[in-house]
Design a protein around this motif. Structure first.
Motif, PDB file in Angstrom:
ATOM      1  N   GLU A 160     -33.326 -36.113  -0.548  1.00  0.00           N
ATOM      2  CA  GLU A 160     -33.318 -34.678  -0.817  1.00  0.00           C
ATOM      3  C   GLU A 160     -31.894 -34.134  -0.722  1.00  0.00           C
ATOM      4  O   GLU A 160     -31.483 -33.316  -1.551  1.00  0.00           O
ATOM      5  CB  GLU A 160     -34.247 -33.982   0.191  1.00  0.00           C
ATOM      6  N   ARG A 164     -30.042 -32.337  -3.695  1.00  0.00           N
ATOM      7  CA  ARG A 164     -29.517 -30.987  -3.498  1.00  0.00           C
ATOM      8  C   ARG A 164     -28.027 -30.950  -3.803  1.00  0.00           C
ATOM      9  O   ARG A 164     -27.528 -30.013  -4.422  1.00  0.00           O
ATOM     10  CB  ARG A 164     -29.785 -30.538  -2.072  1.00  0.00           C
TER      11      ARG A 164
ATOM     12  N   GLN B 177     -37.594 -29.615   6.516  1.00  0.00           N
ATOM     13  CA  GLN B 177     -37.759 -30.052   5.135  1.00  0.00           C
ATOM     14  C   GLN B 177     -38.225 -28.896   4.258  1.00  0.00           C
ATOM     15  O   GLN B 177     -37.738 -28.711   3.149  1.00  0.00           O
ATOM     16  CB  GLN B 177     -38.782 -31.196   5.105  1.00  0.00           C
ATOM     17  N   ARG B 178     -39.128 -28.071   4.791  1.00  0.00           N
ATOM     18  CA  ARG B 178     -39.624 -26.932   4.035  1.00  0.00           C
ATOM     19  C   ARG B 178     -38.503 -25.931   3.757  1.00  0.00           C
ATOM     20  O   ARG B 178     -38.369 -25.410   2.652  1.00  0.00           O
ATOM     21  CB  ARG B 178     -40.735 -26.249   4.823  1.00  0.00           C
ATOM     22  N   ARG B 180     -35.286 -26.607   3.630  1.00  0.00           N
ATOM     23  CA  ARG B 180     -34.328 -27.177   2.686  1.00  0.00           C
ATOM     24  C   ARG B 180     -34.841 -27.164   1.261  1.00  0.00           C
ATOM     25  O   ARG B 180     -34.084 -26.958   0.313  1.00  0.00           O
ATOM     26  CB  ARG B 180     -33.990 -28.613   3.056  1.00  0.00           C
ATOM     27  N   GLU B 181     -36.126 -27.407   1.130  1.00  0.00           N
ATOM     28  CA  GLU B 181     -36.743 -27.408  -0.188  1.00  0.00           C
ATOM     29  C   GLU B 181     -36.649 -26.024  -0.797  1.00  0.00           C
ATOM     30  O   GLU B 181     -36.414 -25.884  -2.000  1.00  0.00           O
ATOM     31  CB  GLU B 181     -38.208 -27.873  -0.046  1.00  0.00           C
ATOM     32  N   ARG B 185     -34.756 -25.080  -4.190  1.00  0.00           N
ATOM     33  CA  ARG B 185     -35.422 -24.349  -5.252  1.00  0.00           C
ATOM     34  C   ARG B 185     -34.609 -23.136  -5.674  1.00  0.00           C
ATOM     35  O   ARG B 185     -34.490 -22.836  -6.858  1.00  0.00           O
ATOM     36  CB  ARG B 185     -36.816 -23.931  -4.785  1.00  0.00           C
TER      37      ARG B 185
END
Lengths: 212, 227
Positions: A160, A164, B177-178, B180-181, B185
């Motif tokens: 991730e 990113r 993680q949430r 960062r996601e 986005r």
């Protein structure tokens, strides 16, 4: 050849693979740089080296692992991510290096996980006299399962982070490129008009000369 | 090798002690070399409220003897930890052997930088330091035998405690993680917006410059009596 005394036997015992550990490190590798890490490993220990490039350039790095005699156990150029398991064939200092020497101006962030032997046990070895009860062995298997969950989470986090980093790269590149292209468009169109005008200015003098 | 006697045994005893010492020094794990004024930085991407414990030990290179000295008093290492916003969380000088701890209050990339600032070493030109480093994050930082002794836990209770800590770590990581996601986005949507606006703007600029070009040239040619 002198008979191995008790002291020497004790010394040999100390070099038997015992509880090891893991080192997980994320570091920044500047351009044209090489960074090496060393670890003293006992013979017979099973070790795993795993690395991944998180940010920078084409997300690749050179990796090289050498044993105490300098023999190359693992060598890969421009790899994004890899995992290598080996068993230490002799005692001594093992060295592994990451190189970014092929890159001229991008510095990279590299993550590696070097696992040596097994994780140290929860309790000192004196308690290991009796076998584990059912509860205890259930706890041990849950612990192992959770360790692998954490491992997957780490891999996911790294992927991730890499994604990113690429997305943020793309964002800045789009911003610069759009402004740059707009400017180039203006300059070229204005330039075209003036260039064309200059052609016609020269032609007028030649036509008058021909006429007279 | 000179036959039987007390001396060879004592030599072997010394050998054993040396090997023991080597094992003890090697037991700290990974090490690397840095120059005198060089700064080495490590990044730890961690969720919030996570404890990080770092242990390090330094050895100086002795140029005359061509070995690393076992310990050098007076050698200092400066440890600086920055949080994801660039704010300094920890900035302290430790001795040649030290242990630093910090707890993160914002999730993200924390940067741990180490450098030695011993001016004494300037005497040894081209000197280098061997730094043994061990960084433990989250539940790996817990010392279970110590916890068992302090809270007087049985073996089973300690194992359950370890499992609870692990699960808590997993939960924190998933929360992070949430977060960062969401950031990812937002970045992607920003890129999407920028590309959209840029293409519209480009088309508008193209049309406008085209119109301007034609009008300008037309008036130019009319002035030159070519049209």
């Amino acid at each position: 050849m002198p008979r191995p005394g008790s002291a020497q036997l004790l010394a040999l015992l100390l070099l038997v693979p015992g509880p090891g550990g893991a080192s997980e490190i994320t570091f920044e590798l500047p351009d044209n740089a090489k960074q090496c890490f060393y670890e003293d490993i006992a013979q017979g220990t099973k070790c795993t080296l795993e690395f991944q490039v998180i940010t920078g350039g084409h997300y690749d790095v050179d990796c090289r692992l050498e044993d105490p005699d300098g023999k190359v156990l693992y060598k890969e150029m421009k790899k994004q991510y890899d995992s290598f398991t080996f068993t230490a064939s002799k005692n001594g200092t093992y060295k592994f290096c990451f190189s970014n020497e092929f890159s001229t101006f991008t510095h990279k962030t590299v993550y590696f996980d070097f696992q040596v032997g097994e994780d140290p046990p929860l309790f000192p070895s004196e308690n290991r006299v009796s076998a584990l009860t059912q509860m205890e062995s259930a706890c041990v298997s849950i612990h192992e399962a959770l360790k692998s969950v954490i491992d997957y989470q780490t891999h996911f986090r790294l992927r991730e982070a890499q994604g990113r980093s690429r997305a943020e790269d793309l964002n800045t590149r789009v911003a610069y490129w759009s402004v740059g292209e707009a400017l180039i468009l203006l300059v070229v169109s204005i330039g075209q008009v003036f260039l064309l005008k200059s052609f016609f200015s020269d032609k007028r003098t030649t036509t008058t000369r021909v006429g007279s | 090798m000179a036959g039987v006697g007390a001396r060879p045994l004592r030599a072997m005893g010394r050998q054993a002690l040396l090997l023991l010492a080597l094992c003890a020094t090697g037991a700290q794990g990974l090490y690397f070399h840095i120059g005198e004024t060089e700064k080495r930085c490590f990044i730890e991407e961690i969720p919030d409220e996570t404890m990080v414990i770092g242990n390090y030990r330094t050895q100086m290179w002795d140029k005359q003897k061509e070995v690393f000295l076992p310990s050098t008093p007076g050698l200092g290492m400066h440890v600086e930890v920055k949080d994801p916003d660039g704010k300094v969380v920890l900035s302290r000088q430790y001795g040649s052997e030290g242990r630093f701890t910090f707890t993160s209050h914002t999730p993200g990339d924390h940067q741990i930088c180490l450098h030695s600032n011993s001016t004494r070493m300037a005497l040894f030109a081209g000197g280098k330091l061997r730094v043994h480093l061990d960084i433990q994050v989250g539940e790996h930082a817990n010392n279970y035998p110590e916890i068992a002794a302090k809270d007087k836990l049985t073996e089973l209770q300690l194992r359950a405690r370890q499992l609870l800590d692990q699960v808590e770590q997993i939960q924190k990581e998933q929360d992070y993680q949430r977060y960062r996601e969401e950031r990812f986005r937002l970045t992607s949507e920003s890129t999407n917006q920028r590309v959209l606006w840029w293409s519209i703007a480009q088309t508008v600029i193209l049309i406008l410059t085209g119109i301007w070009q034609m009008r300008h040239l037309k008036s130019f040619f009319e002035a030159k009596k070519l049209v």
